[in-house]
Design a protein around this motif. Structure first.
Motif, PDB file in Angstrom:
ATOM      1  N   ARG A   1      -6.639   4.718  14.311  1.00 22.40           N
ATOM      2  CA  ARG A   1      -5.888   5.128  13.117  1.00 22.40           C
ATOM      3  C   ARG A   1      -5.730   3.942  12.155  1.00 22.40           C
ATOM      4  O   ARG A   1      -5.886   4.089  10.946  1.00 22.40           O
ATOM      5  CB  ARG A   1      -4.516   5.673  13.518  1.00 22.40           C
ATOM      6  N   GLU A   2      -5.448   2.757  12.704  1.00 25.57           N
ATOM      7  CA  GLU A   2      -5.321   1.568  11.863  1.00 25.57           C
ATOM      8  C   GLU A   2      -6.648   1.216  11.201  1.00 25.57           C
ATOM      9  O   GLU A   2      -6.683   0.818  10.034  1.00 25.57           O
ATOM     10  CB  GLU A   2      -4.799   0.390  12.691  1.00 25.57           C
ATOM     11  N   CYS A   3      -7.734   1.373  11.937  1.00 27.32           N
ATOM     12  CA  CYS A   3      -9.064   1.113  11.362  1.00 27.32           C
ATOM     13  C   CYS A   3      -9.366   2.104  10.243  1.00 27.32           C
ATOM     14  O   CYS A   3      -9.932   1.724   9.202  1.00 27.32           O
ATOM     15  CB  CYS A   3     -10.143   1.180  12.443  1.00 27.32           C
ATOM     16  N   MET A   4      -9.008   3.353  10.440  1.00 26.56           N
ATOM     17  CA  MET A   4      -9.215   4.347   9.388  1.00 26.56           C
ATOM     18  C   MET A   4      -8.378   4.012   8.162  1.00 26.56           C
ATOM     19  O   MET A   4      -8.849   4.158   7.023  1.00 26.56           O
ATOM     20  CB  MET A   4      -8.867   5.751   9.900  1.00 26.56           C
ATOM     21  N   ASP A   5      -7.152   3.544   8.373  1.00 23.84           N
ATOM     22  CA  ASP A   5      -6.311   3.132   7.240  1.00 23.84           C
ATOM     23  C   ASP A   5      -6.977   1.996   6.473  1.00 23.84           C
ATOM     24  O   ASP A   5      -6.986   1.997   5.238  1.00 23.84           O
ATOM     25  CB  ASP A   5      -4.924   2.692   7.722  1.00 23.84           C
ATOM     26  N   ASP A   6      -7.529   1.018   7.203  1.00 27.06           N
ATOM     27  CA  ASP A   6      -8.211  -0.097   6.543  1.00 27.06           C
ATOM     28  C   ASP A   6      -9.413   0.387   5.747  1.00 27.06           C
ATOM     29  O   ASP A   6      -9.651  -0.057   4.624  1.00 27.06           O
ATOM     30  CB  ASP A   6      -8.660  -1.143   7.570  1.00 27.06           C
ATOM     31  N   LEU A   7     -10.186   1.295   6.333  1.00 29.21           N
ATOM     32  CA  LEU A   7     -11.362   1.827   5.650  1.00 29.21           C
ATOM     33  C   LEU A   7     -10.949   2.571   4.378  1.00 29.21           C
ATOM     34  O   LEU A   7     -11.551   2.396   3.316  1.00 29.21           O
ATOM     35  CB  LEU A   7     -12.144   2.757   6.574  1.00 29.21           C
ATOM     36  N   LYS A   8      -9.895   3.352   4.467  1.00 30.48           N
ATOM     37  CA  LYS A   8      -9.412   4.089   3.305  1.00 30.48           C
ATOM     38  C   LYS A   8      -8.922   3.145   2.202  1.00 30.48           C
ATOM     39  O   LYS A   8      -9.109   3.417   1.014  1.00 30.48           O
ATOM     40  CB  LYS A   8      -8.295   5.052   3.713  1.00 30.48           C
ATOM     41  N   LEU A   9      -8.293   2.019   2.604  1.00 29.31           N
ATOM     42  CA  LEU A   9      -7.853   1.055   1.599  1.00 29.31           C
ATOM     43  C   LEU A   9      -9.033   0.482   0.835  1.00 29.31           C
ATOM     44  O   LEU A   9      -8.986   0.350  -0.387  1.00 29.31           O
ATOM     45  CB  LEU A   9      -7.088  -0.104   2.260  1.00 29.31           C
ATOM     46  N   VAL A  10     -10.098   0.132   1.561  1.00 35.62           N
ATOM     47  CA  VAL A  10     -11.283  -0.412   0.893  1.00 35.62           C
ATOM     48  C   VAL A  10     -11.845   0.622  -0.073  1.00 35.62           C
ATOM     49  O   VAL A  10     -12.171   0.306  -1.227  1.00 35.62           O
ATOM     50  CB  VAL A  10     -12.348  -0.842   1.928  1.00 35.62           C
ATOM     51  N   ILE A  11     -11.919   1.869   0.357  1.00 34.64           N
ATOM     52  CA  ILE A  11     -12.438   2.944  -0.506  1.00 34.64           C
ATOM     53  C   ILE A  11     -11.518   3.146  -1.707  1.00 34.64           C
ATOM     54  O   ILE A  11     -11.973   3.235  -2.847  1.00 34.64           O
ATOM     55  CB  ILE A  11     -12.604   4.250   0.297  1.00 34.64           C
ATOM     56  N   ASP A  12     -10.204   3.169  -1.456  1.00 35.06           N
ATOM     57  CA  ASP A  12      -9.248   3.370  -2.548  1.00 35.06           C
ATOM     58  C   ASP A  12      -9.318   2.242  -3.575  1.00 35.06           C
ATOM     59  O   ASP A  12      -9.126   2.474  -4.774  1.00 35.06           O
ATOM     60  CB  ASP A  12      -7.817   3.471  -2.007  1.00 35.06           C
ATOM     61  N   SER A  13      -9.596   1.028  -3.117  1.00 33.49           N
ATOM     62  CA  SER A  13      -9.657  -0.095  -4.049  1.00 33.49           C
ATOM     63  C   SER A  13     -10.838   0.020  -5.003  1.00 33.49           C
ATOM     64  O   SER A  13     -10.855  -0.627  -6.048  1.00 33.49           O
ATOM     65  CB  SER A  13      -9.728  -1.423  -3.290  1.00 33.49           C
ATOM     66  N   LEU A  14     -11.815   0.849  -4.654  1.00 38.33           N
ATOM     67  CA  LEU A  14     -12.991   1.029  -5.509  1.00 38.33           C
ATOM     68  C   LEU A  14     -12.809   2.132  -6.541  1.00 38.33           C
ATOM     69  O   LEU A  14     -13.622   2.280  -7.449  1.00 38.33           O
ATOM     70  CB  LEU A  14     -14.219   1.346  -4.647  1.00 38.33           C
ATOM     71  N   GLU A  15     -11.756   2.914  -6.399  1.00 43.35           N
ATOM     72  CA  GLU A  15     -11.490   3.984  -7.360  1.00 43.35           C
ATOM     73  C   GLU A  15     -11.241   3.390  -8.740  1.00 43.35           C
ATOM     74  O   GLU A  15     -10.527   2.392  -8.865  1.00 43.35           O
ATOM     75  CB  GLU A  15     -10.264   4.794  -6.949  1.00 43.35           C
ATOM     76  N   PRO A  16     -11.792   3.990  -9.780  1.00 47.44           N
ATOM     77  CA  PRO A  16     -11.515   3.473 -11.127  1.00 47.44           C
ATOM     78  C   PRO A  16     -10.070   3.794 -11.515  1.00 47.44           C
ATOM     79  O   PRO A  16      -9.703   4.956 -11.643  1.00 47.44           O
ATOM     80  CB  PRO A  16     -12.515   4.218 -12.008  1.00 47.44           C
ATOM     81  N   ILE A  17      -9.258   2.748 -11.671  1.00 47.44           N
ATOM     82  CA  ILE A  17      -7.845   2.972 -11.999  1.00 47.44           C
ATOM     83  C   ILE A  17      -7.485   2.422 -13.373  1.00 47.44           C
ATOM     84  O   ILE A  17      -6.327   2.501 -13.774  1.00 47.44           O
ATOM     85  CB  ILE A  17      -6.916   2.363 -10.926  1.00 47.44           C
ATOM     86  N   ALA A  18      -8.455   1.852 -14.080  1.00 50.33           N
ATOM     87  CA  ALA A  18      -8.253   1.371 -15.458  1.00 50.33           C
ATOM     88  C   ALA A  18      -7.065   0.421 -15.565  1.00 50.33           C
ATOM     89  O   ALA A  18      -6.234   0.544 -16.460  1.00 50.33           O
ATOM     90  CB  ALA A  18      -8.103   2.551 -16.411  1.00 50.33           C
ATOM     91  N   HIS A  19      -6.947  -0.510 -14.603  1.00 52.76           N
ATOM     92  CA  HIS A  19      -5.919  -1.551 -14.627  1.00 52.76           C
ATOM     93  C   HIS A  19      -4.502  -0.998 -14.452  1.00 52.76           C
ATOM     94  O   HIS A  19      -3.539  -1.666 -14.797  1.00 52.76           O
ATOM     95  CB  HIS A  19      -5.992  -2.376 -15.912  1.00 52.76           C
ATOM     96  N   ASP A  20      -4.385   0.211 -13.921  1.00 46.86           N
ATOM     97  CA  ASP A  20      -3.102   0.900 -13.840  1.00 46.86           C
ATOM     98  C   ASP A  20      -2.516   0.798 -12.428  1.00 46.86           C
ATOM     99  O   ASP A  20      -2.987   1.460 -11.499  1.00 46.86           O
ATOM    100  CB  ASP A  20      -3.294   2.365 -14.236  1.00 46.86           C
ATOM    101  N   LEU A  21      -1.491  -0.023 -12.274  1.00 44.21           N
ATOM    102  CA  LEU A  21      -0.851  -0.206 -10.972  1.00 44.21           C
ATOM    103  C   LEU A  21      -0.176   1.071 -10.489  1.00 44.21           C
ATOM    104  O   LEU A  21      -0.150   1.347  -9.282  1.00 44.21           O
ATOM    105  CB  LEU A  21       0.165  -1.355 -11.047  1.00 44.21           C
TER     106      LEU A  21
END
Length: 194
Positions: A37-57
């Motif tokens: 589960r922790e590994c999946m969370d880490d993988l999801k974080l890496v994927i989420d960081s690639l989402e285009p967020i247009a500098h929006d926290l």
């Protein structure tokens, strides 16, 4: 290169060390499920960081809420979402987004694992830094047992969070609340120095 490093040092390292322990018969099925589960969370974080967020926290925070909200609620922890509009952060690109996600995920994971809390408040605000420059502040506050009573005050996780904040030219504080619980405060500059 960043993705390779994140996959190798994060998920890859955790899976390899866990596999070695499993091969020696050192993990039961419950602990294996936690590691996965922790590994999946880490993988999801890496994927989420690639989402285009247009500098929006705020968008980044909403993504984290979506990812971890179910786990918090399943654990009986109510989320109070007090996220205000804040300025865009021109420097917020995928590498920085991943650093922020790691900091906040660690804070929320600590609430899940150690705080024995029933509520966590996630809030943002715009403040002036000590030097008078505008800063965005993200606060995660729980009503649990508190950092001093759960033994996390000097842990490796906190050191890692502080190192990540420093790389972002920000500051991180983790301290007990006045009555009960812990407050994690991440202060980030609106504009980074050159």
């Amino acid at each position: 290169q960043r993705l390779m490093r994140d996959m190798h040092d994060g998920i890859g390292s955790r899976l390899m060390s866990s596999l070695a322990v499993i091969d020696r018969g050192g993990l039961d099925s419950t602990r294996v499920a936690v590691v996965l589960r922790e590994c999946m969370d880490d993988l999801k974080l890496v994927i989420d960081s690639l989402e285009p967020i247009a500098h929006d926290l705020v968008t980044l925070l909403a993504t984290l809420r979506f990812r971890l909200g179910g786990r918090l609620e399943t654990a009986g922890i109510r989320i109070v979402w007090d996220v205000q509009d804040i300025p865009l952060l021109p420097w917020l690109e995928p590498p920085e987004a991943l650093e922020i996600l790691h900091i906040l995920q660690e804070a929320l994971t600590n609430v899940l694992k150690h705080a024995d809390a029933s509520q966590v408040r996630i809030s943002t605000r715009l403040v002036a830094s000590e030097g008078g420059l505008p800063c965005v502040v993200v606060v995660i506050a729980d009503n649990g047992s508190g950092i001093l009573s759960n033994g996390l005050a000097g842990g490796r996780g906190l050191r890692n969070m502080q190192e990540r904040a420093t790389r972002l030219e920000g500051r991180l504080k983790m301290e007990p609340k006045e009555m009960q619980g812990t407050v994690v405060t991440l202060e980030l500059p609106v504009e980074k120095s050159c």
